[in-house]
Design an enzyme around this catalytic site. Structure first.
Site, short mmCIF file in Angstrom:
data_model
loop_
_atom_site.label_atom_id
_atom_site.label_comp_id
_atom_site.label_asym_id
_atom_site.label_seq_id
_atom_site.Cartn_x
_atom_site.Cartn_y
_atom_site.Cartn_z
N ASP A 1 34.04 -8.66 -18.88
CA ASP A 1 34.93 -7.95 -17.96
C ASP A 1 34.99 -8.73 -16.66
O ASP A 1 34.54 -8.28 -15.61
CB ASP A 1 34.37 -6.53 -17.75
CG ASP A 1 35.28 -5.65 -16.92
OD1 ASP A 1 36.35 -6.12 -16.49
OD2 ASP A 1 34.90 -4.48 -16.70
N PRO B 1 34.21 -16.73 -8.27
CA PRO B 1 32.99 -16.48 -9.04
C PRO B 1 33.22 -16.35 -10.54
O PRO B 1 32.28 -16.44 -11.31
CB PRO B 1 32.46 -15.16 -8.45
CG PRO B 1 33.63 -14.53 -7.79
CD PRO B 1 34.50 -15.66 -7.30
#
Length: 278
Positions: free
Chosen positions: A152, A159
């Protein structure tokens, strides 16, 4: 007004109300604000992550297709997903004994617990273990651990960029038990076609069976999103696939989208997506 645009010059605008949380973590800008029609909204680096009103589209789809397809999912890993919505959906399955959440940004977890309680409501469940660390490192030494892995993640930038590499997905594959299933979010096949194409090209290097499935996600800039079903041992579901109907019905009663007929039909892929992901 909150506005997000796709690279193709169209997007969404939301009438923005009170800002409940705004800070910069070591990784990204985190913001949660009220909206008039969508409830509370979470953005990271100014990009839409979830809203209280439409989050079920994303969280039900990433979770229940692989969880019901797997015969007995006991150990589950969620990578990213610090808002907690995917964890909440995973825990609807009675077979689950343990869920690991690996989220790089603890600020997302803490802010979601405080300001998005309907989404983050299961993050403190005793079955959940939270690891605030980089999933790239976390997964390296995991061998034969998980039945289902749900990635997810954010888009392949910031990031989330390192979660779209051959090395990472090889380690993910190695961490699966026999008959394991991986489902990552795989971008918009309409609004982010080049990113989507790259994701499927990468996944097909690693896994024997890979197929997209899609759904609207109302507040994502293109309004349409995809996930990739990946496994070496489990075939892609079809209309003829025999699901555990009792388990599917149990989940269906708790969901706004998911049911067994939808499950089988979701892999009836539109032609332009077949071409994009081949």
């Amino acid at each position: 007004m909150y506005t997000e645009m796709t690279p193709n010059g169209y997007g969404i605008s939301i009438e923005k109300g009170e800002v409940l949380f705004k800070d910069k973590s070591d990784f990204q800008d985190v913001e949660i604000f009220e909206s008039r029609g969508l409830g509370r909204v979470l953005t990271l680096d100014g990009l839409m992550m979830t809203t209280e009103k439409d989050e079920f589209f994303y969280h039900e789809l990433i979770t229940h297709i692989p969880m019901i397809t797997h015969k007995n999912p006991e150990n589950v890993l969620v990578i990213g997903g610090g808002d907690g919505g995917t964890i909440r959906e995973v825990l609807k399955h009675k077979s689950v004994k343990n869920v690991d959440l690996c989220e790089i940004d603890g600020m997302v977890i803490d802010a979601s617990k405080k300001f998005l309680p309907t989404i983050a409501c299961k993050l403190d469940d005793p079955k959940v273990k939270i690891y605030v660390e980089d999933a790239i490192e976390f997964i390296k030494d995991k061998k034969n651990v998980y039945d289902v892995i749900l990635i997810d993640s954010t888009d392949p930038m910031g990031p989330g960029e390192g979660l779209f590499t051959e090395e990472f997905y090889t380690n993910v594959k190695n961490s699966l038990r026999p008959n394991g299933i991986v489902v990552p979010q795989s971008e918009s096949p309409f609004g982010q076609q080049e990113d989507c194409r790259k994701v499927y090209k990468l996944l097909k290097k690693i896994f024997k069976n890979v197929a997209p499935y899609c759904s609207p996600v109302i507040t994502y800039p293109s309004g349409y999103w995809s996930w990739a079903f990946c496994s070496d041992d489990v075939e892609i579901p079809t209309f003829e696939t025999q699901l555990d109907e009792d388990r599917a019905l149990e989940i269906e009663k708790q969901c706004k989208i998911y049911n067994s007929k939808f499950h089988k039909g979701v892999f009836a892929t539109p032609n332009f997506i077949k071409e994009l992901t081949k």
